[in-house]
Write a protein that holds these residues in place. Structure first.
Motif, PDB file in Angstrom:
ATOM      1  N   SER A  83      43.354  34.885  37.371  1.00  0.00           N
ATOM      2  CA  SER A  83      42.335  35.193  36.366  1.00  0.00           C
ATOM      3  C   SER A  83      42.584  34.506  35.027  1.00  0.00           C
ATOM      4  O   SER A  83      43.688  34.021  34.741  1.00  0.00           O
ATOM      5  N   VAL A  84      41.545  34.505  34.188  1.00  0.00           N
ATOM      6  CA  VAL A  84      41.716  34.001  32.825  1.00  0.00           C
ATOM      7  C   VAL A  84      42.610  34.935  32.015  1.00  0.00           C
ATOM      8  O   VAL A  84      43.311  34.499  31.092  1.00  0.00           O
ATOM      9  N   GLN A  85      42.605  36.209  32.356  1.00  0.00           N
ATOM     10  CA  GLN A  85      43.430  37.181  31.630  1.00  0.00           C
ATOM     11  C   GLN A  85      44.930  36.929  31.835  1.00  0.00           C
ATOM     12  O   GLN A  85      45.750  37.363  31.017  1.00  0.00           O
ATOM     13  N   ALA A  86      45.286  36.253  32.931  1.00  0.00           N
ATOM     14  CA  ALA A  86      46.697  36.020  33.248  1.00  0.00           C
ATOM     15  C   ALA A  86      47.216  34.700  32.670  1.00  0.00           C
ATOM     16  O   ALA A  86      48.242  34.192  33.112  1.00  0.00           O
ATOM     17  N   ARG A  87      46.550  34.160  31.672  1.00  0.00           N
ATOM     18  CA  ARG A  87      46.895  32.837  31.144  1.00  0.00           C
ATOM     19  C   ARG A  87      48.301  32.778  30.547  1.00  0.00           C
ATOM     20  O   ARG A  87      48.922  31.701  30.496  1.00  0.00           O
TER      21      ARG A  87
ATOM     22  N   ALA B 234      37.238  35.340  47.142  1.00  0.00           N
ATOM     23  CA  ALA B 234      35.820  35.184  47.483  1.00  0.00           C
ATOM     24  C   ALA B 234      34.996  36.305  46.857  1.00  0.00           C
ATOM     25  O   ALA B 234      33.878  36.079  46.377  1.00  0.00           O
ATOM     26  N   ALA B 235      35.530  37.509  46.850  1.00  0.00           N
ATOM     27  CA  ALA B 235      34.825  38.641  46.250  1.00  0.00           C
ATOM     28  C   ALA B 235      34.615  38.441  44.758  1.00  0.00           C
ATOM     29  O   ALA B 235      33.663  38.979  44.177  1.00  0.00           O
ATOM     30  N   GLU B 236      35.497  37.657  44.124  1.00  0.00           N
ATOM     31  CA  GLU B 236      35.360  37.359  42.692  1.00  0.00           C
ATOM     32  C   GLU B 236      34.420  36.189  42.442  1.00  0.00           C
ATOM     33  O   GLU B 236      34.243  35.768  41.296  1.00  0.00           O
TER      34      GLU B 236
ATOM     35  N   MET C 212      36.631  44.852  36.067  1.00  0.00           N
ATOM     36  CA  MET C 212      37.019  43.782  35.159  1.00  0.00           C
ATOM     37  C   MET C 212      36.532  42.440  35.686  1.00  0.00           C
ATOM     38  O   MET C 212      36.745  42.118  36.867  1.00  0.00           O
ATOM     39  N   ASP C 213      35.898  41.660  34.840  1.00  0.00           N
ATOM     40  CA  ASP C 213      35.491  40.311  35.191  1.00  0.00           C
ATOM     41  C   ASP C 213      36.697  39.395  35.001  1.00  0.00           C
ATOM     42  O   ASP C 213      37.194  39.221  33.883  1.00  0.00           O
ATOM     43  N   LEU C 214      37.180  38.795  36.088  1.00  0.00           N
ATOM     44  CA  LEU C 214      38.387  37.971  36.023  1.00  0.00           C
ATOM     45  C   LEU C 214      38.115  36.563  35.505  1.00  0.00           C
ATOM     46  O   LEU C 214      39.056  35.780  35.309  1.00  0.00           O
ATOM     47  N   GLY C 215      36.845  36.229  35.315  1.00  0.00           N
ATOM     48  CA  GLY C 215      36.516  34.942  34.724  1.00  0.00           C
ATOM     49  C   GLY C 215      36.712  33.752  35.635  1.00  0.00           C
ATOM     50  O   GLY C 215      36.848  32.625  35.156  1.00  0.00           O
ATOM     51  N   ILE C 216      36.717  33.974  36.943  1.00  0.00           N
ATOM     52  CA  ILE C 216      36.962  32.860  37.866  1.00  0.00           C
ATOM     53  C   ILE C 216      35.786  32.629  38.813  1.00  0.00           C
ATOM     54  O   ILE C 216      35.914  31.917  39.812  1.00  0.00           O
TER      55      ILE C 216
END
Length: 263
Positions: free
Chosen positions: A241-245, A28-30, A1-5
């Motif tokens: 993440s953006v998903q956790a908005r 950092a991995a993201e 999943m791309d977390l968008g960060i």
């Protein structure tokens, strides 16, 4: 999943090892541009180099003592100068010394509040103006399972982290309209130096070996193990993440099922 960060600026405090290190590695991995700190300048620099090498992302290592407001102010200035305004903040600090009501000296209470509660307050006050301007921010506090289930030998930690929890819940409501989420991660038992410290304290009290205490901790957990900082860091990365908005004002346990309460 791309977390968008990818490319976001993240500051993780008390992060040269343990749970803070786990959060730094996962961010950092993201692809986040990460700043870490430790009271030990050499430890901060070495950890930054190791995380950078592993992730392929530049990581800033800074010396800062979370007990000192001046150090926190200087840390934020260093991060702004090197990377820019933090968009993701993970607050962490070494825990107060273990002890009971009978064994804890009165002067230790204020020290614990400065380390565990006020360090987070100073950090959050430092990062929120820019987050409000940008309409986006993620604040994640590392607290403890003890805010739901106080631990008898951790009086100071129980007190300070409960106070921090009240602060976080209150500001989560105020900051939500600005696109800023505020959440806490509540670790149970993880493979960190803090657990070694607590095991040694209990071993001395109970006349056992630290190894026996660690075994008891593992046996008492439904998963029959203890957590790894990387597991904890992955939870922090999701909250950033953006998903956790739409997730804010929450206290999320990362404890292998150790907490037995309903709420």
């Amino acid at each position: 999943m791309d977390l968008g960060i990818h490319g976001k600026i993240a500051l993780v405090t008390a992060s040269s090892r343990g749970l803070g290190r786990g959060c730094s590695e996962q961010l950092a991995a993201e692809g986040c541009r990460v700043a870490i700190c430790s009271r030990d300048r050499a430890a901060a620099k070495q950890a930054a180099e190791e995380i950078s090498k592993k992730s392929g992302t530049a990581v800033l290592g800074v010396a800062a003592d979370m007990r000192k407001a001046e150090d926190i102010r200087r840390l934020l200035e260093d991060v702004r100068e090197a990377l820019g305004e933090p968009e993701i903040l993970v607050t962490n600090a070494g825990g107060p010394p273990p002890g009971t009501y009978a064994s804890t000296a009165l002067e230790e209470y204020e020290k614990a509040l400065n380390l565990t509660l006020m360090s987070a307050v100073h950090l959050i006050h430092g990062v929120t103006p820019a987050m409000k301007t940008n309409g986006w921010g993620r604040i994640i506090a590392i607290t403890s399972i003890s805010v739901k289930q106080p631990i008898g030998t951790l009086l100071l930690s129980n007190m300070a982290r409960a106070g921090l929890t009240g602060f976080l819940k209150t500001i989560a409501t105020e900051l939500a309209p600005d696109g800023i989420t505020v959440n806490a991660l509540l670790p149970g038992t993880h493979k960190t130096s803090r657990i070694d410290q607590l095991a040694a304290f209990r071993a001395d009290q109970e006349k056992k070996t630290p190894e026996a205490i660690i075994d008891e901790m593992m046996s008492a957990n439904p998963s029959h193990t203890i957590g790894d900082p990387s597991d904890f860091g992955a939870a922090a990365a999701f909250l950033a993440s953006v998903q956790a908005r739409y997730l804010t004002g929450q206290n999320i346990l990362v404890d292998g099922g150790n907490y037995r309460g309903l709420l």
